[in-house]
Design a protein around this motif. Sequence first.
Motif, PDB file in Angstrom:
ATOM      1  N   PHE A  87       2.077   9.042  -9.951  1.00  0.00           N
ATOM      2  CA  PHE A  87       2.494   7.510 -10.438  1.00  0.00           C
ATOM      3  C   PHE A  87       3.855   7.958 -11.498  1.00  0.00           C
ATOM      4  CE2 PHE A  87      -2.286   8.339  -9.959  1.00  0.00           C
ATOM      5  CZ  PHE A  87      -2.850   6.815  -9.324  1.00  0.00           C
TER       6      PHE A  87
ATOM      7  N   THR B  44     -14.436  13.925  -5.014  1.00  0.00           N
ATOM      8  CA  THR B  44     -14.229  12.753  -5.077  1.00  0.00           C
ATOM      9  C   THR B  44     -12.749  13.231  -4.272  1.00  0.00           C
ATOM     10  OG1 THR B  44     -14.198  10.373  -5.196  1.00  0.00           O
ATOM     11  CG2 THR B  44     -12.585  12.564  -7.051  1.00  0.00           C
ATOM     12  N   ASN B  45     -12.723  11.433  -3.076  1.00  0.00           N
ATOM     13  CA  ASN B  45     -11.420  11.307  -3.082  1.00  0.00           C
ATOM     14  C   ASN B  45     -10.279  10.754  -4.331  1.00  0.00           C
ATOM     15  OD1 ASN B  45     -12.512   9.026  -2.608  1.00  0.00           O
ATOM     16  ND2 ASN B  45     -11.237   8.129  -0.709  1.00  0.00           N
ATOM     17  N   ALA B  46      -9.819  10.870  -4.269  1.00  0.00           N
ATOM     18  CA  ALA B  46      -8.171   9.841  -5.033  1.00  0.00           C
ATOM     19  C   ALA B  46      -7.733   9.326  -4.151  1.00  0.00           C
ATOM     20  CB  ALA B  46      -7.997  10.579  -6.181  1.00  0.00           C
ATOM     21  N   ALA B  47      -6.488   8.404  -5.441  1.00  0.00           N
ATOM     22  CA  ALA B  47      -5.903   7.648  -4.533  1.00  0.00           C
ATOM     23  C   ALA B  47      -4.185   7.949  -5.243  1.00  0.00           C
ATOM     24  CB  ALA B  47      -5.814   5.855  -4.401  1.00  0.00           C
ATOM     25  N   CYS B  48      -3.103   7.558  -4.928  1.00  0.00           N
ATOM     26  CA  CYS B  48      -1.582   7.785  -5.594  1.00  0.00           C
ATOM     27  C   CYS B  48      -1.840   6.896  -5.510  1.00  0.00           C
ATOM     28  CB  CYS B  48      -0.302   7.966  -4.943  1.00  0.00           C
ATOM     29  SG  CYS B  48      -0.660   9.825  -4.521  1.00  0.00           S
ATOM     30  N   TYR B  49      -0.539   6.135  -7.024  1.00  0.00           N
ATOM     31  CA  TYR B  49      -0.563   4.440  -6.976  1.00  0.00           C
ATOM     32  C   TYR B  49      -0.341   3.055  -6.156  1.00  0.00           C
ATOM     33  CZ  TYR B  49       2.289   0.916  -8.206  1.00  0.00           C
ATOM     34  OH  TYR B  49       2.393  -0.840  -8.731  1.00  0.00           O
ATOM     35  N   GLY B  50      -1.512   3.002  -6.247  1.00  0.00           N
ATOM     36  CA  GLY B  50      -1.167   1.880  -4.750  1.00  0.00           C
ATOM     37  C   GLY B  50      -1.203   2.201  -3.490  1.00  0.00           C
ATOM     38  N   CYS B  51      -2.266   2.951  -3.554  1.00  0.00           N
ATOM     39  CA  CYS B  51      -2.863   3.669  -2.319  1.00  0.00           C
ATOM     40  C   CYS B  51      -4.147   3.001  -2.118  1.00  0.00           C
ATOM     41  CB  CYS B  51      -2.786   5.246  -2.042  1.00  0.00           C
ATOM     42  SG  CYS B  51      -3.554   5.458  -0.230  1.00  0.00           S
ATOM     43  N   THR B  52      -3.393   2.592  -0.906  1.00  0.00           N
ATOM     44  CA  THR B  52      -5.681   1.836  -0.141  1.00  0.00           C
ATOM     45  C   THR B  52      -5.925   3.153   1.228  1.00  0.00           C
ATOM     46  OG1 THR B  52      -4.368   0.567   1.688  1.00  0.00           O
ATOM     47  CG2 THR B  52      -5.044  -0.588  -0.794  1.00  0.00           C
TER      48      THR B  52
ATOM     49  N   SER C  14       1.045  -1.651  -0.049  1.00  0.00           N
ATOM     50  CA  SER C  14       0.075   0.164  -0.023  1.00  0.00           C
ATOM     51  C   SER C  14       1.213   1.464  -0.164  1.00  0.00           C
ATOM     52  CB  SER C  14      -0.409   0.335   1.444  1.00  0.00           C
ATOM     53  OG  SER C  14      -2.104   1.144   1.182  1.00  0.00           O
TER      54      SER C  14
ATOM     55  N   ALA D  39      -6.065   7.334   0.632  1.00  0.00           N
ATOM     56  CA  ALA D  39      -7.032   7.342  -0.611  1.00  0.00           C
ATOM     57  C   ALA D  39      -6.795   9.050  -0.064  1.00  0.00           C
ATOM     58  CB  ALA D  39      -8.416   6.912  -1.795  1.00  0.00           C
TER      59      ALA D  39
ATOM     60  N   VAL E 252     -10.523  15.484  -4.768  1.00  0.00           N
ATOM     61  CA  VAL E 252     -10.274  16.320  -6.423  1.00  0.00           C
ATOM     62  C   VAL E 252     -11.273  16.839  -6.164  1.00  0.00           C
ATOM     63  CG1 VAL E 252     -11.572  15.971  -8.674  1.00  0.00           C
ATOM     64  CG2 VAL E 252      -9.946  14.588  -6.509  1.00  0.00           C
TER      65      VAL E 252
END
Lengths: 159, 615
Positions: B96, B289-297, B71, B299, B303
């Motif tokens: 990313f 919304t919320n959002a994630a970087c690479y692989g992040c659980t 994560s 988030a 946005v």
Amino acid sequence: MQKALNINADKCTGCLQCEVACSFEHTGTFNPSKSRIKVFKFHDEGRFVPYTCTQCAEAWCLQACPVEAISYDAETGAKVVADSACVGCKVCTIACPFGTVNYVPDTGKVAKCDLCGGDPKCATACPTDAITYVDASMTGLEKMRAWAAKTDAGLQAEA
Amino acid sequence: MSWTRKLLRVNLSTGTCTAEDLNMEWAQKYLGSRGLATKYFIEETDPKVDPLSPDNKLIMSTGPLTGTCASTAGRYTVVTKGALTGAIACSNSGGFFGNELKNAGWDMIIFEGKAEKPVYLKLINEKAELVDASKYWGKSCWDTEEGLKADLQDPQARVASIGVSGEQGVKYACIVNDMDRAAGRSGVGTVMGSKNLKAVVLRGTRGVRVDDPIAFMDATNAGKAVLAENPVTGQGLPTYGTQVLMNVINEMGAMPTRNFRDVQFEGAANISGEKMHEVRADGTKNLVTNAACYGCTIACQRVSTVERTHYTVKDRPQYQGASGGLEYEAAWSLGSECGVDDIEALTFANFICNEQGYDPISFGATVGAAMELFEMGVLTLEHTGGIELKFGNAKALTDCAELVGKAEGFGAELGLGSARLCEKYGHPELSMSVKKQEFPAYDARGIQGMGLTYATSNRGACHLRSYTVSSEVLGIPEKTDPLATDGKAGLVMAFQDATAAVDSSGLCIFTTFAWSLEDIAPQVNAACEGDWTVESLLECGERIWNMERQYNLAAGFTGKDDTLPKRLLKDAAKTGPAKGKVSGLDKMLPEYYEIRGWDANGVPKAETLNRLGLS
């Protein structure tokens, strides 16, 4: 009972854990470029949409393949590419209306979602349940439940 | 594994790109990312180098976990000598870009020299090429990213770039990737600009391998479960982002306001995470919304949109879409630090920071200092080009943001940062900074550990070197009294060392709201060769901290620079739980030196360096 991948884009955060898991299952490396499920980011709308093969009942890829390299897995419902038979002609990639079967230059074969033999790793890896693996005849169950809850709340409010 | 064991050396002066084997002996001592890149940087550059000289180098580095399924494992670090600070700089970014670099087969890229004309690096797996960037010079980070993807005909490419502020020497320019993620602090983008390097565009398809895949899956799955169950990483951060803190910190009287004259902001609720969830008149919300970087659980990313009728965007459709929203630090610096409580104006200013590539913390804090100078009459309308630079003036803030983006007029003055600006106008005491880098959003009078954190941070004032807020406010791993100085030296040291290890692994520091090194060590150990334990990671972190310290001392800093502005040391907090308090730095610093194994002047003792293998 057959199951199907059920995708709810509203829950997706764009983390790519599904792509990472898919690539690891099929290539043994963490490599989103080799994933058979892709998450599309629509930046200006703030939307993330996972997209993969729907396993069409009458699969165009399967029908189009000239060497019968794509077969139907009766247990999972997946349309599965046999690497030993695939000649890399790419006709299936043209036949598929959704773009979910793609040619892999490294192997000279095509690759598509095979539901990991009935244990799809993308669904396991998804941290938000945007991708779930559910009864194929009830992919609408969650939506129905949501609407039922609203209806029920409405009736209670009226009462 | 999980290093690719390869680094790319790019000599911008000669235009050559060369592959080299990674020094694996160093990798075992400094892990990766922040630690390993700093080791390379220190070995290869003169500590007295001018940050903007071609002799300075700039390193982009992944960690061993970057690009894996752990994560948050998408981080990369930029290491250089900071343009803002003249100290070691290491700015960390998500998005990313890091995982793509690793997937292209590289642990790091070392940039050296200076290109004759603007160039960008195109790196597609093992193929590296410097390309003429003249058509992108003068363009924003957003236009550069979109343009490069179009040129490559590859929407899956990843881009890190600088904006006009980085080209034109704004001292706190960032390197922006994925539109709204940034290696943000200390002016790493300014250094990149001084090298005529506009961007790096990447595509990686080689895959990332770990040493023991089965153990790694077990360790990372266990880690993800811990993050999901923790109230901060499982609920607070996804729902409110770092903005979950706004009301909390304000209530405890540790919210720096109007250039740290006050410690509570009457408009805090209007710029909070809760406010971002409120429905506007037109039915929309600030938060999309919320959002994630690479692989992040987790988030935690926000946005957001700016309300379409707001003066900043109503005739400018290019700013009406969604983009990276306010994090707590930006909401503070643009908001309470400037006395502005118009959340739409703050969101817009934050968009401009991302688009034009500069650090919202240093920018907002510099505007805050300039507002104080303006109210004192030191700065006038003549200096500001007609901007009424008063605390609380949202329009003044957004005008300044656009000017800094172009580095024009008064924007060039603000681009100096608060230390140089206040010095220039005869009031150095009004710069709220350490080693010329502006404070983040925690007042050292109300959270005492943060005062020591800022004073001793190797990259200048920063919350991310030792986030004792975790302990002093949130009770992680255990609650300490924010107003007490006792025990804070040990707390700061423990956080500094652990953080250096986490930064060097390729993971995000936000995992440590839920994870201790007990959770992280098994992940690193399964991924990497060598024996990685809690103890070895802590020692690695301590080694990195002391190495950075040694560099700063060689660069000309001394123990005298481990201090805070007079305002925090002499002027007591006026309201709230910390009322009457000043920073107790004088009580904490000698103890800190002692437990660090440093002498009374803050110089590491020979035995300390010997113990850490640094002599």
